[in-house]
Scaffold this motif. Structure first.
Motif, short mmCIF file in Angstrom:
data_model
loop_
_atom_site.label_atom_id
_atom_site.label_comp_id
_atom_site.label_asym_id
_atom_site.label_seq_id
_atom_site.Cartn_x
_atom_site.Cartn_y
_atom_site.Cartn_z
N MET A 1 -31.17 13.02 108.57
CA MET A 1 -30.24 13.45 109.61
C MET A 1 -31.06 13.74 110.86
SD MET A 1 -26.98 13.71 108.68
CE MET A 1 -26.38 12.93 107.17
N PRO A 2 -30.43 13.84 112.04
CA PRO A 2 -31.20 14.16 113.24
C PRO A 2 -32.04 15.43 113.06
CG PRO A 2 -28.99 13.49 113.84
CD PRO A 2 -29.02 13.57 112.35
N ASP A 3 -33.23 15.42 113.63
CA ASP A 3 -34.21 16.47 113.41
C ASP A 3 -33.72 17.85 113.83
OD1 ASP A 3 -36.71 16.99 112.36
OD2 ASP A 3 -37.65 17.08 114.33
N ILE A 4 -32.87 17.93 114.83
CA ILE A 4 -32.38 19.22 115.32
C ILE A 4 -31.67 20.00 114.21
CG2 ILE A 4 -30.20 18.21 116.17
CD1 ILE A 4 -32.12 21.11 117.84
N LEU A 5 -31.04 19.27 113.26
CA LEU A 5 -30.29 19.92 112.18
C LEU A 5 -31.19 20.54 111.12
CD1 LEU A 5 -27.45 17.27 111.69
CD2 LEU A 5 -27.37 19.36 113.05
N SER A 6 -32.50 20.24 111.18
CA SER A 6 -33.44 20.82 110.20
C SER A 6 -34.11 22.08 110.72
CB SER A 6 -34.52 19.79 109.85
OG SER A 6 -35.38 19.61 110.96
N MET A 7 -33.71 22.54 111.90
CA MET A 7 -34.38 23.69 112.52
C MET A 7 -33.62 24.99 112.22
SD MET A 7 -35.63 22.04 116.12
CE MET A 7 -36.45 20.43 116.14
N ALA A 8 -34.35 26.10 112.38
CA ALA A 8 -33.76 27.42 112.14
C ALA A 8 -33.94 28.30 113.37
CB ALA A 8 -34.42 28.08 110.93
N HIS A 9 -33.06 29.26 113.53
CA HIS A 9 -33.13 30.18 114.67
C HIS A 9 -34.40 31.02 114.55
CE1 HIS A 9 -32.01 33.35 117.53
NE2 HIS A 9 -31.16 32.45 118.03
N VAL A 10 -35.13 31.16 115.65
CA VAL A 10 -36.46 31.78 115.59
C VAL A 10 -36.40 33.27 115.24
CG1 VAL A 10 -37.59 30.14 117.13
CG2 VAL A 10 -36.42 32.11 118.11
N ARG A 11 -35.27 33.94 115.52
CA ARG A 11 -35.16 35.38 115.20
C ARG A 11 -34.28 35.63 113.98
NH1 ARG A 11 -34.55 35.19 120.56
NH2 ARG A 11 -32.31 35.57 120.45
N CYS A 12 -33.14 34.95 113.91
CA CYS A 12 -32.20 35.20 112.80
C CYS A 12 -32.62 34.53 111.50
CB CYS A 12 -30.80 34.71 113.19
SG CYS A 12 -30.13 35.55 114.63
N LEU A 13 -33.50 33.50 111.60
CA LEU A 13 -33.98 32.75 110.43
C LEU A 13 -32.82 32.15 109.62
CD1 LEU A 13 -36.92 35.01 109.20
CD2 LEU A 13 -37.04 33.03 110.72
N THR A 14 -31.83 31.61 110.32
CA THR A 14 -30.71 30.90 109.68
C THR A 14 -30.67 29.47 110.21
OG1 THR A 14 -29.22 31.69 111.44
CG2 THR A 14 -29.28 32.97 109.41
N PRO A 15 -30.22 28.50 109.39
CA PRO A 15 -30.17 27.10 109.85
C PRO A 15 -28.97 26.88 110.79
CG PRO A 15 -29.34 27.24 107.62
CD PRO A 15 -29.79 28.63 107.98
N SER A 16 -28.99 27.53 111.95
CA SER A 16 -27.82 27.56 112.84
C SER A 16 -27.37 26.18 113.34
CB SER A 16 -28.04 28.52 114.00
OG SER A 16 -29.26 28.27 114.65
N PRO A 17 -28.27 25.23 113.69
CA PRO A 17 -27.76 23.92 114.13
C PRO A 17 -26.95 23.21 113.05
CG PRO A 17 -30.07 24.17 114.77
CD PRO A 17 -29.74 25.30 113.84
N ALA A 18 -27.43 23.28 111.78
CA ALA A 18 -26.71 22.64 110.67
C ALA A 18 -25.36 23.32 110.45
CB ALA A 18 -27.54 22.71 109.39
N LEU A 19 -25.32 24.64 110.58
CA LEU A 19 -24.06 25.38 110.42
C LEU A 19 -23.08 25.04 111.54
CD1 LEU A 19 -25.58 28.83 109.40
CD2 LEU A 19 -24.30 27.30 107.91
N LEU A 20 -23.59 24.92 112.77
CA LEU A 20 -22.73 24.57 113.91
C LEU A 20 -22.16 23.16 113.74
CD1 LEU A 20 -24.89 26.04 116.81
CD2 LEU A 20 -22.62 26.83 116.13
N PHE A 21 -22.97 22.23 113.22
CA PHE A 21 -22.51 20.86 113.00
C PHE A 21 -21.41 20.82 111.93
CE2 PHE A 21 -22.74 16.72 110.86
CZ PHE A 21 -22.54 15.87 111.94
N THR A 22 -21.65 21.55 110.82
CA THR A 22 -20.64 21.62 109.74
C THR A 22 -19.34 22.21 110.28
OG1 THR A 22 -22.39 21.92 108.11
CG2 THR A 22 -20.17 22.55 107.43
N SER A 23 -19.46 23.24 111.12
CA SER A 23 -18.30 23.88 111.72
C SER A 23 -17.52 22.89 112.59
CB SER A 23 -18.76 25.07 112.57
OG SER A 23 -17.70 25.60 113.32
N ALA A 24 -18.24 22.12 113.41
CA ALA A 24 -17.58 21.15 114.30
C ALA A 24 -16.83 20.09 113.50
CB ALA A 24 -18.62 20.50 115.21
N MET A 25 -17.45 19.57 112.43
CA MET A 25 -16.81 18.54 111.61
C MET A 25 -15.57 19.11 110.90
SD MET A 25 -18.51 15.90 112.29
CE MET A 25 -17.58 14.83 111.20
#
Length: 486
Positions: free
Chosen positions: A338-362
């Motif tokens: 998948m696009p690399d941005i989806l494998s990243m995590a928030h630097v402070r919250c340590l959650t996979p926020s881009p992947a969660l946002l993508f799942t939310s949008a779909m």
């Protein structure tokens, strides 16, 4: 680069190299035994037990055989979960079916699973549960008439947005929400169970007389009844999606499964008995919302408690589905599918926020045209197709690679039974009542070939995607992660 390049070493022994002298970002191991049980039970107990009983009864034709289907579904979920527990102790990585298919069968089938799951199956399942939540949550505001579809869909969308915020903020917050809502829904089911036992003690057993009369014999109808029942058990495999976030996964994983699934199975059987004690089969079949009809008949003026309980139950289930579903997207991106941005995590919250946002949008897109029963049948067909592939991978490892270290072993007969059931569930509805929708699903799965070869196999990385990744990384405050090196 937008898609990550991976080494083609022995996948079952591969691990991520840590850069010398640098500390890399990773998700925390914060999910203990109680949270693990809550994740499984909390995701399994969602909208299904409140909406599926009438459909199981409809396809089976009588109460006794429908109860057998519920028991068989629980046994099948238990067998599947025990098989996955062994896989989870051999391949100690998050991602569930995706990571097991990748490590055993290779990149191409794993990509097809990730593509289908991330874009269609997980968002569709989440949309179905959120639509159920919305139906029950706003029903009290429209007494005596059906709720407007616009209000239902807006409420479902709001539910998804709230879940996105909770899961992006903190893993501990998301698991705390799961624990609280699991306790609430178990309490609601116990109320239904106790009410049913009281009715049985008073002699209301007419629904169980001549219980097997008129049983359905068509293999397709039985397969669809299993789909509806198994939808209520869906979530038995959720813990395997977050293996890297478990405390002591080799102990926690099998133990949580052995507590949660028998508990849910017993509750489901008792709740179904309670429904049939309060209603005749014909009343149950004509009920749009079985639990609400039960509440009207048994609780009288306190019936609103059931609507509230179902709303809480479906919200908690949505949270569990969202928590694990976002991880599939995250792990697939980390492996270069998948696009690399989806494998990243928030630097402070340590959650996979881009992947969660993508799942939310779909999921929000799915809500626009969501239908509960069609989503259930479609979801179950695709799910059991890939469950079967995953279980066949376990059988391959048991036969060909018995030397691989594992802290838990399941008897080989159990995955064989699950594989036979998976083949039946995929083929029976096609053979008995072929539908054009099944063809569309298969075509969608294989449409992933269009993206696999240029983007993954030949590593073509469009420049605009690279620029978009950098901008999104700055906007979302995310950084690349590494997986646990054990």
């Amino acid at each position: 680069s937008t898609m990550r390049e991976r080494k083609t070493t022995d996948p079952l022994h591969s691990s991520t190299d840590l850069s010398e002298g640098k500390e890399k970002l990773r998700l925390k191991q914060e999910v203990g035994l109680i949270s693990s049980v809550s994740l499984i039970a909390g995701t399994m107990i969602g909208s299904g037990i409140f909406m599926s009983p009438e459909w199981v009864l409809h396809h089976m034709g009588n109460p006794a055989s429908s109860l057998l289907i519920w028991a068989a579904c629980g046994l099948l979920a238990m067998f599947g979960a025990l098989s996955y527990a062994e896989l989870g102790t051999i391949i100690k990585e998050s991602g569930g079916e995706y990571i097991y298919i990748l490590r055993i069968f290779g990149s191409f089938p794993a990509f097809l699973f990730a593509y289908t799951s991330v874009i269609l199956v997980r968002p569709a399942g989440l949309a179905a549960v959120c639509l159920s939540f919305a139906e029950y949550a706003i029903a009290p505001f429209y007494p005596g008439c059906s709720s407007p579809q616009v209000a239902v869909k807006c409420t479902a969308a709001a539910c998804i947005l709230i879940l996105t915020i909770i899961n992006c903020l903190n893993v501990r917050l998301a698991t705390s929400v799961m624990n609280i809502f699991t306790a609430a829904k178990l309490l609601a089911l116990l109320v239904i169970v106790v009410g049913g036992l009281v009715l049985l003690a008073k002699g209301q057993t007419q629904s169980f007389q001549n219980g097997f009369q008129g049983t359905t014999s068509g293999i397709g109808a039985i397969g669809v009844a299993f789909y509806q029942g198994l939808w209520s058990y869906d979530g038995w495999n959720n813990l395997n999606y977050v293996t890297e976030e478990l405390k002591k996964p080799e102990v926690t994983l099998p133990r949580a499964l052995m507590i949660a699934i028998p508990l849910v199975t017993c509750l489901y059987l008792l709740v179904n008995v309670s429904y049939l004690a309060a209603m005749t089969p014909s009343e149950l079949l004509s009920s749009g919302a079985v639990a609400v009809t039960w509440g009207d008949k048994v609780l009288g003026s306190w019936a609103w408690l059931i609507s509230l309980s179902v709303a809480l139950s479906t919200f908690g289930s949505s949270n569990g589905t969202f928590f694990s579903g976002g991880r599939v997207c995250y792990i697939a991106a980390r492996e270069g599918h998948m696009p690399d941005i989806l494998s990243m995590a928030h630097v402070r919250c340590l959650t996979p926020s881009p992947a969660l946002l993508f799942t939310s949008a779909m999921s929000l897109i799915m809500i626009i045209s969501g239908s509960f029963t069609s989503i259930v049948n479609f979801f179950s067909f695709v799910a059991w197709l890939f469950y079967g592939m995953t279980i066949s991978g376990l059988l391959y490892l048991k036969i060909k690679k018995p030397e691989l270290p594992r802290s838990y072993k399941v008897p080989i007969i159990i995955p064989i039974i699950v594989l036979v059931a998976a083949v039946y569930l995929v083929l029976a509805p096609i053979i008995d009542q072929p539908q054009i929708e099944i063809l569309y699903i298969v075509l969608f799965i294989f449409s992933g070939i269009i993206f696999y070869f240029p983007l993954v196999r030949f590593k073509y990385h469009p420049r605009f995607l690279q620029r978009a990744t950098l901008h999104l990384q700055l906007l979302l405050e995310v950084a690349p992660t590494t997986k646990d090196a054990n």
